[in-house]
Design a protein around this motif. Structure first.
Motif, PDB file in Angstrom:
ATOM      1  N   VAL A   7      -0.940  -1.734   0.907  1.00  0.00           N
ATOM      2  CA  VAL A   7      -0.035  -2.702   1.514  1.00  0.00           C
ATOM      3  C   VAL A   7       0.873  -2.024   2.528  1.00  0.00           C
ATOM      4  O   VAL A   7       1.127  -2.528   3.607  1.00  0.00           O
ATOM      5  CB  VAL A   7       0.805  -3.396   0.417  1.00  0.00           C
ATOM      6  N   SER A   8       1.364  -0.858   2.196  1.00  0.00           N
ATOM      7  CA  SER A   8       2.171  -0.071   3.124  1.00  0.00           C
ATOM      8  C   SER A   8       2.096   1.384   2.698  1.00  0.00           C
ATOM      9  O   SER A   8       1.508   1.709   1.676  1.00  0.00           O
ATOM     10  CB  SER A   8       3.630  -0.552   3.108  1.00  0.00           C
ATOM     11  N   ASP A   9       2.698   2.252   3.480  1.00  0.00           N
ATOM     12  CA  ASP A   9       2.645   3.676   3.163  1.00  0.00           C
ATOM     13  C   ASP A   9       3.284   3.980   1.819  1.00  0.00           C
ATOM     14  O   ASP A   9       2.909   4.935   1.137  1.00  0.00           O
ATOM     15  CB  ASP A   9       3.350   4.485   4.258  1.00  0.00           C
ATOM     16  N   ASN A  10       4.280   3.198   1.448  1.00  0.00           N
ATOM     17  CA  ASN A  10       5.009   3.482   0.210  1.00  0.00           C
ATOM     18  C   ASN A  10       4.674   2.511  -0.915  1.00  0.00           C
ATOM     19  O   ASN A  10       5.321   2.512  -1.942  1.00  0.00           O
ATOM     20  CB  ASN A  10       6.525   3.435   0.488  1.00  0.00           C
ATOM     21  N   ASP A  11       3.666   1.651  -0.696  1.00  0.00           N
ATOM     22  CA  ASP A  11       3.346   0.643  -1.715  1.00  0.00           C
ATOM     23  C   ASP A  11       1.824   0.510  -1.834  1.00  0.00           C
ATOM     24  O   ASP A  11       1.225  -0.379  -1.248  1.00  0.00           O
ATOM     25  CB  ASP A  11       3.972  -0.696  -1.338  1.00  0.00           C
ATOM     26  N   THR A  12       1.191   1.404  -2.567  1.00  0.00           N
ATOM     27  CA  THR A  12      -0.252   1.386  -2.758  1.00  0.00           C
ATOM     28  C   THR A  12      -0.583   0.700  -4.064  1.00  0.00           C
ATOM     29  O   THR A  12       0.038   0.983  -5.096  1.00  0.00           O
ATOM     30  CB  THR A  12      -0.807   2.822  -2.769  1.00  0.00           C
ATOM     31  N   ARG A  13      -1.569  -0.172  -4.035  1.00  0.00           N
ATOM     32  CA  ARG A  13      -1.952  -0.898  -5.243  1.00  0.00           C
ATOM     33  C   ARG A  13      -3.439  -0.681  -5.543  1.00  0.00           C
ATOM     34  O   ARG A  13      -4.247  -0.514  -4.638  1.00  0.00           O
ATOM     35  CB  ARG A  13      -1.648  -2.394  -5.102  1.00  0.00           C
ATOM     36  N   HIS A  14      -3.750  -0.723  -6.813  1.00  0.00           N
ATOM     37  CA  HIS A  14      -5.130  -0.494  -7.259  1.00  0.00           C
ATOM     38  C   HIS A  14      -5.557  -1.634  -8.180  1.00  0.00           C
ATOM     39  O   HIS A  14      -4.820  -2.007  -9.098  1.00  0.00           O
ATOM     40  CB  HIS A  14      -5.227   0.841  -8.007  1.00  0.00           C
ATOM     41  N   ILE A  15      -6.754  -2.174  -7.933  1.00  0.00           N
ATOM     42  CA  ILE A  15      -7.312  -3.212  -8.800  1.00  0.00           C
ATOM     43  C   ILE A  15      -8.207  -2.525  -9.827  1.00  0.00           C
ATOM     44  O   ILE A  15      -9.171  -1.850  -9.459  1.00  0.00           O
ATOM     45  CB  ILE A  15      -8.126  -4.241  -7.993  1.00  0.00           C
ATOM     46  N   VAL A  16      -7.902  -2.704 -11.087  1.00  0.00           N
ATOM     47  CA  VAL A  16      -8.644  -2.033 -12.157  1.00  0.00           C
ATOM     48  C   VAL A  16     -10.059  -2.599 -12.235  1.00  0.00           C
ATOM     49  O   VAL A  16     -10.263  -3.813 -12.216  1.00  0.00           O
ATOM     50  CB  VAL A  16      -7.939  -2.221 -13.521  1.00  0.00           C
ATOM     51  N   ARG A  17     -11.036  -1.704 -12.314  1.00  0.00           N
ATOM     52  CA  ARG A  17     -12.425  -2.108 -12.474  1.00  0.00           C
ATOM     53  C   ARG A  17     -12.994  -1.473 -13.742  1.00  0.00           C
ATOM     54  O   ARG A  17     -12.355  -0.624 -14.372  1.00  0.00           O
ATOM     55  CB  ARG A  17     -13.258  -1.691 -11.253  1.00  0.00           C
ATOM     56  N   ARG A  18     -14.179  -1.890 -14.098  1.00  0.00           N
ATOM     57  CA  ARG A  18     -14.821  -1.394 -15.311  1.00  0.00           C
ATOM     58  C   ARG A  18     -14.917   0.141 -15.293  1.00  0.00           C
ATOM     59  O   ARG A  18     -15.355   0.740 -14.319  1.00  0.00           O
ATOM     60  CB  ARG A  18     -16.228  -1.985 -15.444  1.00  0.00           C
ATOM     61  N   GLY A  19     -14.505   0.778 -16.384  1.00  0.00           N
ATOM     62  CA  GLY A  19     -14.587   2.223 -16.496  1.00  0.00           C
ATOM     63  C   GLY A  19     -13.304   2.952 -16.115  1.00  0.00           C
ATOM     64  O   GLY A  19     -13.177   4.156 -16.368  1.00  0.00           O
TER      65      GLY A  19
ATOM     66  N   ALA B  71       3.799   8.419 -14.561  1.00  0.00           N
ATOM     67  CA  ALA B  71       4.327   7.778 -13.355  1.00  0.00           C
ATOM     68  C   ALA B  71       3.735   6.386 -13.188  1.00  0.00           C
ATOM     69  O   ALA B  71       4.437   5.445 -12.786  1.00  0.00           O
ATOM     70  CB  ALA B  71       4.014   8.646 -12.134  1.00  0.00           C
ATOM     71  N   LEU B  72       2.457   6.239 -13.481  1.00  0.00           N
ATOM     72  CA  LEU B  72       1.827   4.919 -13.406  1.00  0.00           C
ATOM     73  C   LEU B  72       2.437   3.961 -14.420  1.00  0.00           C
ATOM     74  O   LEU B  72       2.676   2.778 -14.111  1.00  0.00           O
ATOM     75  CB  LEU B  72       0.314   5.045 -13.659  1.00  0.00           C
ATOM     76  N   LYS B  73       2.678   4.450 -15.609  1.00  0.00           N
ATOM     77  CA  LYS B  73       3.255   3.599 -16.654  1.00  0.00           C
ATOM     78  C   LYS B  73       4.658   3.145 -16.267  1.00  0.00           C
ATOM     79  O   LYS B  73       5.027   1.984 -16.478  1.00  0.00           O
ATOM     80  CB  LYS B  73       3.259   4.345 -17.989  1.00  0.00           C
ATOM     81  N   ARG B  74       5.440   4.060 -15.665  1.00  0.00           N
ATOM     82  CA  ARG B  74       6.796   3.691 -15.242  1.00  0.00           C
ATOM     83  C   ARG B  74       6.747   2.667 -14.111  1.00  0.00           C
ATOM     84  O   ARG B  74       7.488   1.685 -14.116  1.00  0.00           O
ATOM     85  CB  ARG B  74       7.561   4.940 -14.796  1.00  0.00           C
ATOM     86  N   ALA B  75       5.854   2.900 -13.134  1.00  0.00           N
ATOM     87  CA  ALA B  75       5.793   2.005 -11.974  1.00  0.00           C
ATOM     88  C   ALA B  75       5.372   0.598 -12.367  1.00  0.00           C
ATOM     89  O   ALA B  75       5.753  -0.383 -11.710  1.00  0.00           O
ATOM     90  CB  ALA B  75       4.829   2.578 -10.942  1.00  0.00           C
ATOM     91  N   ASN B  76       4.565   0.497 -13.436  1.00  0.00           N
ATOM     92  CA  ASN B  76       4.038  -0.815 -13.841  1.00  0.00           C
ATOM     93  C   ASN B  76       4.622  -1.318 -15.154  1.00  0.00           C
ATOM     94  O   ASN B  76       4.160  -2.319 -15.692  1.00  0.00           O
ATOM     95  CB  ASN B  76       2.506  -0.712 -13.961  1.00  0.00           C
TER      96      ASN B  76
ATOM     97  N   LEU C 277      -2.437  -2.673 -10.302  1.00  0.00           N
ATOM     98  CA  LEU C 277      -1.468  -1.629 -10.643  1.00  0.00           C
ATOM     99  C   LEU C 277      -0.778  -1.123  -9.386  1.00  0.00           C
ATOM    100  O   LEU C 277      -1.417  -0.869  -8.354  1.00  0.00           O
ATOM    101  CB  LEU C 277      -2.155  -0.456 -11.345  1.00  0.00           C
ATOM    102  N   LYS C 278       0.523  -0.956  -9.460  1.00  0.00           N
ATOM    103  CA  LYS C 278       1.280  -0.322  -8.374  1.00  0.00           C
ATOM    104  C   LYS C 278       1.188   1.189  -8.582  1.00  0.00           C
ATOM    105  O   LYS C 278       1.407   1.697  -9.687  1.00  0.00           O
ATOM    106  CB  LYS C 278       2.730  -0.756  -8.403  1.00  0.00           C
ATOM    107  N   ILE C 279       0.816   1.885  -7.545  1.00  0.00           N
ATOM    108  CA  ILE C 279       0.635   3.328  -7.655  1.00  0.00           C
ATOM    109  C   ILE C 279       1.945   4.069  -7.462  1.00  0.00           C
ATOM    110  O   ILE C 279       2.267   5.028  -8.153  1.00  0.00           O
ATOM    111  CB  ILE C 279      -0.414   3.841  -6.648  1.00  0.00           C
ATOM    112  N   ARG C 280       2.737   3.621  -6.501  1.00  0.00           N
ATOM    113  CA  ARG C 280       4.039   4.280  -6.268  1.00  0.00           C
ATOM    114  C   ARG C 280       5.053   3.280  -5.717  1.00  0.00           C
ATOM    115  O   ARG C 280       4.695   2.194  -5.306  1.00  0.00           O
ATOM    116  CB  ARG C 280       3.883   5.451  -5.311  1.00  0.00           C
TER     117      ARG C 280
END
Length: 270
Positions: free
Chosen positions: A221-233, A249-254, A267-270
């Protein structure tokens, strides 16, 4: 003398009468005899065919052209795209190329539409076929749809293909190049062949049908807002390694209380 002559005449008449009766009897018996034609019996057991699903469990799709191949398998490729995120255009192009539009020798024997070899841990059907080397082991499936599903599982379960899922879902150029780079094929022109097939047969329209108007969203979405869609595995650990971060860090961000994540979760990465 007369008596003797009379007796001889009587005996002659009797003998003549008996002979006539025997001839008549033989004639009648001959007339009653008829020639009966015996027809050969038709076998009652059905002839077993190689692609008879009732007898062998092996289902083969009969295809006569690339256009017909696309017509048969486009909807299957789209279903795989919806569930696993692999562009339908890439799946179809690989199927066309690897299987000879479903008419290749290996595909006809195995229903293997993607040239996937046995590899360590494979416990399904096998067929030995000359490819890069003589007598290589290829996977064998009862139905072409099983081959399509195994193709999706093959790509999503191996870390070397993980970076492909960071691409846009409609970026078939990136996918074609990434497959070659990750080692799916040894042919240096593999990406150009896939892209050529997608452009020639307009396979990208099947991606567009799945994505619709909202499917082209960028994951970054932006340099400071990366998101990941969880897939199988996916796991938090594998995601953290991919984005050079940590599980904590992932647990805190989400705001996650544990390591549990679900397919399709954002999931928000950062």
């Amino acid at each position: 003398m007369r008596k003797i002559l009379f007796a001889l005449i009587i005996l002659g008449l009797v003998a003549s009468s008996c002979g006539s009766k025997k001839k008549a009897a033989r004639k009648r018996n001959t007339d009653k005899t008829k020639t009966v034609r015996v027809e050969p019996k038709t076998p009652t057991e059905p002839v077993k065919k190689e692609n008879d699903t009732k007898n062998t469990g092996f289902t083969r799709m009969k295809v006569s052209s690339t256009e017909e191949y696309i017509e048969i398998f486009a909807s299957i490729a789209q279903d795989e795209m919806r569930e696993f995120g692999i562009p339908a255009s890439i799946t179809l192009a690989q199927g066309i190329l690897e299987s000879g539009s479903g008419m290749g020798e290996l595909t006809l024997k195995t229903n293997n539409h993607f040239g996937i070899k046995c590899h360590t841990g494979w416990s399904g059907g096998m067929e030995y076929h000359d490819d890069d080397e003589k007598g290589e082991c290829f996977r064998k499936y009862d139905h072409p749809m099983t081959s399509y599903r195994d193709h999706s599982l093959f790509l999503t379960s191996r870390s070397r293909y993980a970076s492909l899922f960071d691409l846009r879902k409609d970026d078939y150029h990136g996918w074609a190049k990434g497959l070659r780079k990750a080692g799916y094929a040894t042919d240096p022109r593999y990406p150009q062949k896939l892209i050529g097939l997608i452009d020639k047969y307009r396979l990208y329209i099947y991606d567009e049908q799945v994505l619709g108007s909202s499917g082209r969203r960028e994951r970054v979405v932006s340099d400071n807002d990366t998101r990941h869609i969880v897939r199988r595995g996916d796991t938090l650990y594998s995601i953290s390694k991919r984005y050079n971060t940590t599980v904590e860090a992932l647990k805190r961000a989400n705001r996650l209380r544990n390591n549990n994540i679900a397919v399709g979760q954002e999931l928000k990465i950062r």
